[in-house]
Design a protein around this motif. Structure first.
Motif, PDB file in Angstrom:
ATOM      1  N   ILE A 112       5.536  -2.101 -10.634  1.00 20.92           N
ATOM      2  CA  ILE A 112       6.492  -1.262  -9.801  1.00 20.92           C
ATOM      3  C   ILE A 112       7.324  -2.012  -8.672  1.00 20.92           C
ATOM      4  CG2 ILE A 112       6.403   0.192  -7.640  1.00 20.92           C
ATOM      5  CD1 ILE A 112       3.693   1.614  -9.057  1.00 20.92           C
ATOM      6  N   VAL A 113       6.775  -3.330  -8.271  1.00 21.63           N
ATOM      7  CA  VAL A 113       7.318  -4.174  -7.477  1.00 21.63           C
ATOM      8  C   VAL A 113       8.409  -5.056  -8.004  1.00 21.63           C
ATOM      9  CG1 VAL A 113       6.872  -6.242  -5.918  1.00 21.63           C
ATOM     10  CG2 VAL A 113       5.249  -4.285  -5.956  1.00 21.63           C
ATOM     11  N   SER A 114       8.141  -5.235  -9.488  1.00 18.79           N
ATOM     12  CA  SER A 114       9.202  -6.026  -9.992  1.00 18.79           C
ATOM     13  C   SER A 114      10.566  -5.304 -10.082  1.00 18.79           C
ATOM     14  CB  SER A 114       8.603  -6.614 -11.448  1.00 18.79           C
ATOM     15  OG  SER A 114       9.473  -7.009 -12.117  1.00 18.79           O
ATOM     16  N   ALA A 115      10.108  -4.135 -10.425  1.00 19.95           N
ATOM     17  CA  ALA A 115      11.388  -3.207 -10.877  1.00 19.95           C
ATOM     18  C   ALA A 115      11.969  -2.598  -9.624  1.00 19.95           C
ATOM     19  CB  ALA A 115      10.705  -1.517 -11.470  1.00 19.95           C
ATOM     20  N   TYR A 116      11.345  -2.745  -8.420  1.00 16.17           N
ATOM     21  CA  TYR A 116      11.812  -2.116  -7.235  1.00 16.17           C
ATOM     22  C   TYR A 116      12.934  -3.611  -6.865  1.00 16.17           C
ATOM     23  CZ  TYR A 116      12.888  -1.099  -2.367  1.00 16.17           C
ATOM     24  OH  TYR A 116      13.472  -1.003  -1.233  1.00 16.17           O
ATOM     25  N   ILE A 141       6.264   5.615  -6.016  1.00 19.59           N
ATOM     26  CA  ILE A 141       7.364   5.347  -7.063  1.00 19.59           C
ATOM     27  C   ILE A 141       8.737   6.473  -6.868  1.00 19.59           C
ATOM     28  CG2 ILE A 141       8.375   5.585  -9.464  1.00 19.59           C
ATOM     29  CD1 ILE A 141       5.407   4.828 -10.294  1.00 19.59           C
ATOM     30  N   GLU A 142       8.132   7.573  -6.515  1.00 25.97           N
ATOM     31  CA  GLU A 142       9.200   8.626  -5.989  1.00 25.97           C
ATOM     32  C   GLU A 142      10.141   8.104  -4.864  1.00 25.97           C
ATOM     33  OE1 GLU A 142       7.540  12.445  -5.968  1.00 25.97           O
ATOM     34  OE2 GLU A 142       7.197  12.250  -8.350  1.00 25.97           O
ATOM     35  N   GLN A 143       9.542   7.653  -3.932  1.00 27.03           N
ATOM     36  CA  GLN A 143      10.284   7.158  -2.680  1.00 27.03           C
ATOM     37  C   GLN A 143      11.017   5.911  -2.827  1.00 27.03           C
ATOM     38  OE1 GLN A 143       7.931   6.918   1.056  1.00 27.03           O
ATOM     39  NE2 GLN A 143       6.094   8.083  -0.103  1.00 27.03           N
ATOM     40  N   LEU A 144      10.303   5.065  -3.945  1.00 27.67           N
ATOM     41  CA  LEU A 144      11.213   3.775  -4.259  1.00 27.67           C
ATOM     42  C   LEU A 144      12.262   4.173  -5.133  1.00 27.67           C
ATOM     43  CD1 LEU A 144       8.404   1.362  -4.626  1.00 27.67           C
ATOM     44  CD2 LEU A 144       9.702   1.525  -2.511  1.00 27.67           C
ATOM     45  N   LYS A 193       0.796  -1.166   0.094  1.00 29.86           N
ATOM     46  CA  LYS A 193      -0.022  -0.022  -0.029  1.00 29.86           C
ATOM     47  C   LYS A 193       0.747   1.310  -0.101  1.00 29.86           C
ATOM     48  CE  LYS A 193      -1.086   1.027   4.724  1.00 29.86           C
ATOM     49  NZ  LYS A 193      -0.440  -0.013   5.861  1.00 29.86           N
ATOM     50  N   ASP A 194       2.042   1.250   0.555  1.00 33.98           N
ATOM     51  CA  ASP A 194       2.955   2.352   0.159  1.00 33.98           C
ATOM     52  C   ASP A 194       4.573   1.714   0.019  1.00 33.98           C
ATOM     53  OD1 ASP A 194       3.682   1.497   2.880  1.00 33.98           O
ATOM     54  OD2 ASP A 194       2.136   2.835   3.810  1.00 33.98           O
ATOM     55  N   ALA A 195       5.356   2.871   0.133  1.00 37.29           N
ATOM     56  CA  ALA A 195       6.610   2.476  -0.332  1.00 37.29           C
ATOM     57  C   ALA A 195       7.419   1.501   0.746  1.00 37.29           C
ATOM     58  CB  ALA A 195       7.556   3.906  -0.582  1.00 37.29           C
ATOM     59  N   LYS A 196       6.920   1.825   1.740  1.00 34.62           N
ATOM     60  CA  LYS A 196       7.568   1.045   3.232  1.00 34.62           C
ATOM     61  C   LYS A 196       7.150  -0.317   2.962  1.00 34.62           C
ATOM     62  CE  LYS A 196       7.348   0.984   8.067  1.00 34.62           C
ATOM     63  NZ  LYS A 196       6.057   1.186   8.815  1.00 34.62           N
ATOM     64  N   ALA A 197       5.643  -0.612   2.592  1.00 38.34           N
ATOM     65  CA  ALA A 197       5.088  -1.819   2.341  1.00 38.34           C
ATOM     66  C   ALA A 197       5.868  -2.784   1.214  1.00 38.34           C
ATOM     67  CB  ALA A 197       3.639  -1.831   2.344  1.00 38.34           C
ATOM     68  N   VAL A 198       6.170  -2.132   0.218  1.00 36.54           N
ATOM     69  CA  VAL A 198       6.942  -2.582  -0.853  1.00 36.54           C
ATOM     70  C   VAL A 198       8.229  -3.057  -0.438  1.00 36.54           C
ATOM     71  CG1 VAL A 198       7.807  -2.172  -3.165  1.00 36.54           C
ATOM     72  CG2 VAL A 198       5.351  -1.473  -2.627  1.00 36.54           C
ATOM     73  N   LYS A 199       9.050  -2.075   0.348  1.00 31.67           N
ATOM     74  CA  LYS A 199      10.201  -2.605   1.038  1.00 31.67           C
ATOM     75  C   LYS A 199      10.158  -3.544   1.396  1.00 31.67           C
ATOM     76  CE  LYS A 199      12.295   2.139   0.577  1.00 31.67           C
ATOM     77  NZ  LYS A 199      12.561   3.375   1.317  1.00 31.67           N
ATOM     78  N   ASN A 200       8.903  -3.976   2.680  1.00 33.03           N
ATOM     79  CA  ASN A 200       8.926  -5.053   3.185  1.00 33.03           C
ATOM     80  C   ASN A 200       8.716  -6.248   2.277  1.00 33.03           C
ATOM     81  OD1 ASN A 200       8.552  -6.321   5.809  1.00 33.03           O
ATOM     82  ND2 ASN A 200       6.403  -6.370   5.324  1.00 33.03           N
ATOM     83  N   VAL A 201       8.006  -6.149   1.318  1.00 33.86           N
ATOM     84  CA  VAL A 201       8.157  -7.229   0.460  1.00 33.86           C
ATOM     85  C   VAL A 201       9.271  -7.811   0.120  1.00 33.86           C
ATOM     86  CG1 VAL A 201       7.111  -8.309  -1.628  1.00 33.86           C
ATOM     87  CG2 VAL A 201       5.536  -6.819  -0.275  1.00 33.86           C
TER      88      VAL A 201
END
Ligand code: ASP
Ligand code: MG
Length: 431
Positions: A134-138, A82-85, A12-20
């Motif tokens: 977004i997740v794949s790129a991150y 995206i800007e945060q990631l 749901k946000d940049a922090k969550a994506v980082k957690n994934v």
């Protein structure tokens, strides 16, 4: 191969994506295919966009939102993440996501040419497309090699838009084609596969959706056709609980659950797992883990072949219920012929019956309160029957009930209907 599913809350946000990414780092050598939903509440926003687009072409009502405004809100939400990631503004993801949104810009410029449901699927599916990109790129940024797959290349459905049926034979063939070449892929230095939940494709290359919250089901389809060793649904709760913490102060996490119990609980409305998810897994005896993405070291719940009954009663609560009781105008018995015409009406109007009971002269059904559908239903029923109804009720389902639990949950409530089977009781109550 393992299948992981991450829902909206887990991205749901940049922090969550980082957690994934942190969770995936724990599985460096495993073949994993990751199914991801739209970020946060994006599917709801895309539904609003579809409404704004579709209905603005008819007559614009006072509180009708403007499609362009809703789309801008959706774009901003994603670009903030995206800007945060990706602090580097030249990262290709900026362009890629822009291109996905340009498709929406174009789509809402023209007047709708297809049915509402058809247009809905083309628009709403973008949520999953952009979240997975977004997740794949991150992941690639953080050193977890990942490969983005378009799930529409292998999950094939009929064209029942918004509630598409999977073409299992074709899907099986396509999964074999796409995934078999990848077997043991990470051992050979390959990538984690990232794909979309909730959506599928038709033979005419249109996008379909599998019904709201359908990403769990996607994970099950991939697990079944790909003969996965397990599925893990990562959630913001500790696992399957015996009641929804929204309604109950004290809940208990269930460590292990049979497929049968999971199907029953999902059927009666437990929201933890999408109801269609369990059957394919049960057919191939693939265990389903429900685990917390907030505490990934904890075991969560496993749903598997166990035969043991649950150690505690499980509660499912539905509010805003309507109890309709239908009897013949001349008070004659309700017989098979009446029941058949009554059921036909419910099916035509796509109204799901949550529980029902028949007596000599009346037939009672409990349904969700959907004002538009209900008026229509009652008008149709009144042509032939005497119809009484009662609103603002609650439906409490208890699996593995006993009398003390029934007494406890119905305290100070009036029981209007009680339907009991061996393991399950359903109570329609007036609070
Ligand atoms: N994004 C879709 C929804 O919100 C599918 C899912 O989350 O499972 O319904
Ligand atoms: Mg969701």
């Amino acid at each position: 191969m393992k299948v992981f599913k991450f829902g909206g809350a887990s991205v749901k946000d940049a922090k969550a994506v980082k957690n994934v990414a942190t969770i995936l780092k724990q599985y460096p050598n495993e073949n994993i295919i990751v199914v991801i939903s739209a970020m946060g509440k994006v599917t709801n926003a895309l539904e609003r966009l579809t409404d704004a687009y579709f209905y603005s072409s008819e007559s614009k009502t006072e509180n009708q939102e403007d499609a362009v405004d809703v789309l801008n809100e959706i774009k901003k939400y994603h670009f903030d993440i995206i800007e945060q990631l990706f602090p580097d503004k030249n990262h290709p993801i900026y362009n890629e996501i822009n291109n996905s949104f340009v498709e929406l810009d174009w789509a809402i410029e023209d007047k709708p040419t297809h049915s509402y449901d058809h247009e809905y699927d083309q628009i709403v599916s973008i949520g999953e497309i952009v979240s997975t990109k977004i997740v794949s790129a991150y992941l690639n940024e953080t050193g977890i090699k990942s490969k983005w797959l378009d799930v529409r290349d292998f999950i094939q459905t009929d064209n029942t838009f918004r509630e598409a049926e999977v073409d299992w034979d074709l899907t099986q063939k396509l999964v074999d084609k796409h995934l078999s070449s990848l077997s043991n892929w990470r051992g050979a230095g390959g990538e984690v596969l990232i794909t979309q939940g909730f959506i599928g494709g038709t033979s005419e290359n249109f996008t379909t959706t599998l019904g709201r919250e359908g990403s769990d089901y996607t994970a099950a389809i991939i697990a079944y056709t790909g003969n996965a060793e397990s599925v893990t649904i990562w959630k913001d709760v500790a696992g399957v609980l015996n009641a929804d913490p929204k309604w109950f102060d004290e809940t208990i996490k269930i460590d292990q659950l049979s497929y049968q119990d999971a199907i029953e609980l999902a059927y009666y409305g437990a929201t933890v797992i999408h109801p269609k998810t369990i059957k394919p897994l049960q057919n191939k005896k693939i265990p389903l883990h429900v685990r917390s993405f907030l505490n990934p070291e904890e075991k969560g719940t496993v749903i598997n072949e166990t035969q043991s009954a649950l150690p505690v009663p499980c509660f499912i609560f539905k509010i805003d219920q309507v109890l309709i009781s239908i009897s013949a105008k001349d008070f004659s018995f309700i017989v098979e012929e009446n029941l058949s015409s009554i059921f036909k009406l419910f099916s035509e109007k796509q109204i799901k019956i949550n529980t029902m009971q028949n007596s000599a002269i009346s037939f009672s059904v409990c349904i969700d309160n959907d004002p538009r559908k209900i008026t229509d239903l009652i008008n149709a029923l009144q042509k032939e029957y005497r119809v009484l109804y009662n609103e603002h009720l609650e439906l409490i389902t208890i699996r593995y009930y006993n009398q003390p639990t029934i007494d406890r949950v119905t305290l100070k409530k009036k029981i209007l209907l009680e339907v009991k089977s061996r393991y399950t009781v359903q109570l329609v109550v007036k609070p």
